[in-house]
Scaffold this motif. Structure first.
Motif, short mmCIF file in Angstrom:
data_model
loop_
_atom_site.label_atom_id
_atom_site.label_comp_id
_atom_site.label_asym_id
_atom_site.label_seq_id
_atom_site.Cartn_x
_atom_site.Cartn_y
_atom_site.Cartn_z
N THR A 118 0.56 9.42 1.47
CA THR A 118 1.36 8.31 2.01
C THR A 118 1.83 8.52 3.44
O THR A 118 1.76 7.59 4.26
CB THR A 118 2.59 8.08 1.10
OG1 THR A 118 2.16 7.91 -0.25
CG2 THR A 118 3.36 6.85 1.56
N ILE A 119 2.33 9.71 3.76
CA ILE A 119 2.96 9.91 5.07
C ILE A 119 1.96 9.70 6.22
O ILE A 119 2.26 8.94 7.16
CB ILE A 119 3.62 11.29 5.14
CG1 ILE A 119 4.82 11.33 4.20
CG2 ILE A 119 4.07 11.60 6.57
CD1 ILE A 119 5.48 12.68 4.07
N PRO A 120 0.79 10.32 6.21
CA PRO A 120 -0.14 10.06 7.32
C PRO A 120 -0.55 8.59 7.42
O PRO A 120 -0.64 8.03 8.52
CB PRO A 120 -1.34 10.95 6.99
CG PRO A 120 -0.83 11.98 6.06
CD PRO A 120 0.24 11.31 5.26
N ALA A 146 0.18 5.83 -13.18
CA ALA A 146 1.63 5.63 -13.24
C ALA A 146 1.93 4.19 -12.86
O ALA A 146 1.21 3.58 -12.06
CB ALA A 146 2.35 6.60 -12.30
N THR A 147 2.97 3.62 -13.42
CA THR A 147 3.33 2.24 -13.13
C THR A 147 3.78 2.11 -11.67
O THR A 147 4.71 2.80 -11.24
CB THR A 147 4.46 1.75 -14.06
OG1 THR A 147 4.03 1.91 -15.41
CG2 THR A 147 4.80 0.30 -13.80
N PHE A 148 3.14 1.22 -10.95
CA PHE A 148 3.40 1.07 -9.52
C PHE A 148 4.87 0.75 -9.25
O PHE A 148 5.51 1.39 -8.41
CB PHE A 148 2.49 -0.03 -8.95
CG PHE A 148 2.79 -0.38 -7.52
CD1 PHE A 148 2.51 0.49 -6.49
CD2 PHE A 148 3.35 -1.63 -7.20
CE1 PHE A 148 2.78 0.16 -5.16
CE2 PHE A 148 3.63 -1.96 -5.89
CZ PHE A 148 3.35 -1.07 -4.87
N TRP A 149 5.42 -0.25 -9.94
CA TRP A 149 6.80 -0.68 -9.64
C TRP A 149 7.82 0.37 -10.04
O TRP A 149 8.86 0.52 -9.37
CB TRP A 149 7.10 -2.02 -10.31
CG TRP A 149 6.31 -3.15 -9.75
CD1 TRP A 149 5.35 -3.89 -10.39
CD2 TRP A 149 6.38 -3.68 -8.42
NE1 TRP A 149 4.83 -4.85 -9.55
CE2 TRP A 149 5.44 -4.74 -8.33
CE3 TRP A 149 7.14 -3.37 -7.30
CZ2 TRP A 149 5.25 -5.48 -7.17
CZ3 TRP A 149 6.95 -4.10 -6.12
CH2 TRP A 149 6.02 -5.14 -6.08
N ILE A 201 -2.65 2.67 -4.51
CA ILE A 201 -3.89 3.37 -4.87
C ILE A 201 -3.56 4.66 -5.63
O ILE A 201 -4.20 4.99 -6.64
CB ILE A 201 -4.72 3.68 -3.60
CG1 ILE A 201 -5.16 2.37 -2.94
CG2 ILE A 201 -5.93 4.54 -3.94
CD1 ILE A 201 -5.83 2.55 -1.59
N PHE A 202 -2.55 5.38 -5.14
CA PHE A 202 -2.13 6.62 -5.81
C PHE A 202 -1.71 6.34 -7.25
O PHE A 202 -2.08 7.08 -8.18
CB PHE A 202 -0.97 7.24 -5.03
CG PHE A 202 -0.37 8.45 -5.69
CD1 PHE A 202 -0.88 9.71 -5.45
CD2 PHE A 202 0.73 8.32 -6.53
CE1 PHE A 202 -0.32 10.83 -6.06
CE2 PHE A 202 1.29 9.43 -7.15
CZ PHE A 202 0.77 10.68 -6.91
N SER A 203 -0.92 5.28 -7.45
CA SER A 203 -0.43 4.96 -8.80
C SER A 203 -1.58 4.62 -9.74
O SER A 203 -1.54 4.94 -10.93
CB SER A 203 0.58 3.80 -8.75
OG SER A 203 -0.05 2.58 -8.43
N ARG A 204 -2.62 3.97 -9.21
CA ARG A 204 -3.78 3.64 -10.06
C ARG A 204 -4.56 4.91 -10.42
O ARG A 204 -5.00 5.06 -11.56
CB ARG A 204 -4.70 2.66 -9.33
CG ARG A 204 -4.05 1.34 -8.95
CD ARG A 204 -3.44 0.64 -10.15
NE ARG A 204 -4.44 0.32 -11.15
CZ ARG A 204 -4.16 -0.11 -12.38
NH1 ARG A 204 -2.88 -0.24 -12.76
NH2 ARG A 204 -5.12 -0.40 -13.23
N ILE A 216 4.01 -1.35 5.06
CA ILE A 216 2.84 -2.04 4.50
C ILE A 216 1.71 -1.05 4.20
O ILE A 216 1.14 -1.05 3.11
CB ILE A 216 2.35 -3.14 5.47
CG1 ILE A 216 3.39 -4.26 5.56
CG2 ILE A 216 1.00 -3.69 5.03
CD1 ILE A 216 3.14 -5.26 6.67
N ALA A 217 1.41 -0.19 5.18
CA ALA A 217 0.34 0.80 4.98
C ALA A 217 0.72 1.79 3.89
O ALA A 217 -0.11 2.14 3.04
CB ALA A 217 0.06 1.53 6.29
N GLY A 218 1.99 2.22 3.89
CA GLY A 218 2.44 3.16 2.87
C GLY A 218 2.39 2.56 1.48
O GLY A 218 2.03 3.25 0.51
N ALA A 219 2.73 1.28 1.36
CA ALA A 219 2.70 0.61 0.05
C ALA A 219 1.28 0.56 -0.50
O ALA A 219 1.06 0.74 -1.71
CB ALA A 219 3.28 -0.80 0.17
N ILE A 220 0.32 0.34 0.37
CA ILE A 220 -1.08 0.32 -0.07
C ILE A 220 -1.48 1.71 -0.59
O ILE A 220 -2.14 1.84 -1.63
CB ILE A 220 -2.00 -0.11 1.09
CG1 ILE A 220 -1.72 -1.57 1.47
CG2 ILE A 220 -3.47 0.08 0.71
CD1 ILE A 220 -2.43 -2.03 2.72
#
Length: 271
Positions: free
Chosen positions: A54-56, A111-114, A104-107, A96-100
């Protein structure tokens, strides 16, 4: 105020980078505790992976967003695009970029995204508050000139000092830091109220958007969409979108003990 905290030979420690390190470290600690409290199917190693994902991506997204709105300058100074230590990271692009990346990570981790973004939200807004200290020391994210007694005279070689030499400006970064801390304490308070997954995330976007819109009226370095500040446009979209999301999904309703567990895990996983 000076952007450099310490310089020993070729080694330079900047406040901007130091604030990122502090924010990431403290944010990870809070996230780890929230993930354990919410019983999400993620290990400590998984959360380290989340940071690496996420951070990069968030930093790149924040920089791309900023550069896109300042292309008239960067098109003639391409080498300056990578100079993120001088400031110029737009939070909306980073989120926005971090949320994307988180989605993907949650999928991948099932793990449940929300539920995951709810665990992340307090850490995120606290990190934003800490990051504003870096803006203060850099003299960027600065405000319009003011005669108010708390106006700040920035050094002549800072972005604020070069924009308004000899003039005091609104400490817009401090305004936002204070509002971010208020939002953090609110999100930290509601985290145990057992609202539906997504409520804390939605409240983060709504409250931060309102705070950013308010502070933007004092900002001198705003990004613009024609005659309108970009922050106001994006914030309006987020407030309407996540406000509708709360009512559409009835996220404001608290979970019953029987309904709390199934929302935490998408699929059974072996750990």
């Amino acid at each position: 105020m000076h952007p450099i905290l310490l310089k020993v030979g070729p080694i330079v420690i900047r406040y901007y980078g130091l604030m990122y390190v502090i924010a990431i470290t403290l944010g990870f600690y809070l996230l780890l505790n929230e993930v354990r409290r919410k019983d999400l199917p993620l290990s400590t190693e998984d959360l380290f992976d989340l940071l690496l994902w996420t951070i990069p991506v968030a930093i790149i997204g924040a920089r791309i967003y900023y550069v896109a709105f300042q292309w008239s300058y960067y098109s003639h100074h391409l080498a300056d695009i990578v100079k993120v230590w001088e400031g110029g990271l737009a939070i909306h692009g980073g989120v926005i970029a971090g949320a994307i990346a988180v989605y993907i990570f949650s999928r991948v981790k099932r793990a449940t995204f929300w539920a995951l973004t709810d665990a992340l939200s307090p850490s995120l807004i606290l990190g934003q508050a800490i990051g504003r200290i870096g803006n203060l020391m850099n003299g960027d994210a600065y405000g319009l000139p003011t005669n108010l007694p708390w106006g700040i005279h920035f050094p002549p070689d800072s972005p604020a000092g070069m924009a308004y030499p000899g003039l005091a400006t609104h400490p817009s970064m401090i305004y936002e830091m204070i509002l971010n801390l208020i939002i953090f304490f609110y999100l930290w308070w509601i985290r145990k109220k057992e609202y539906h997954d997504g409520f804390s995330t939605a409240m983060y976007f709504i409250l931060y958007s309102l705070a950013r819109s308010l502070v933007s009226f004092t900002r001198a370095d705003s990004l613009w969409l024609g005659p309108v500040r970009a922050a106001h446009v994006i914030s309006a979209v987020l407030v309407i979108g996540f406000g509708g999301f709360i009512f559409w999904r009835r996220l404001y309703q608290r979970l019953t003990p029987e309904s709390a567990l199934p929302s935490r895990i998408d699929e059974p996983v072996d750990r």
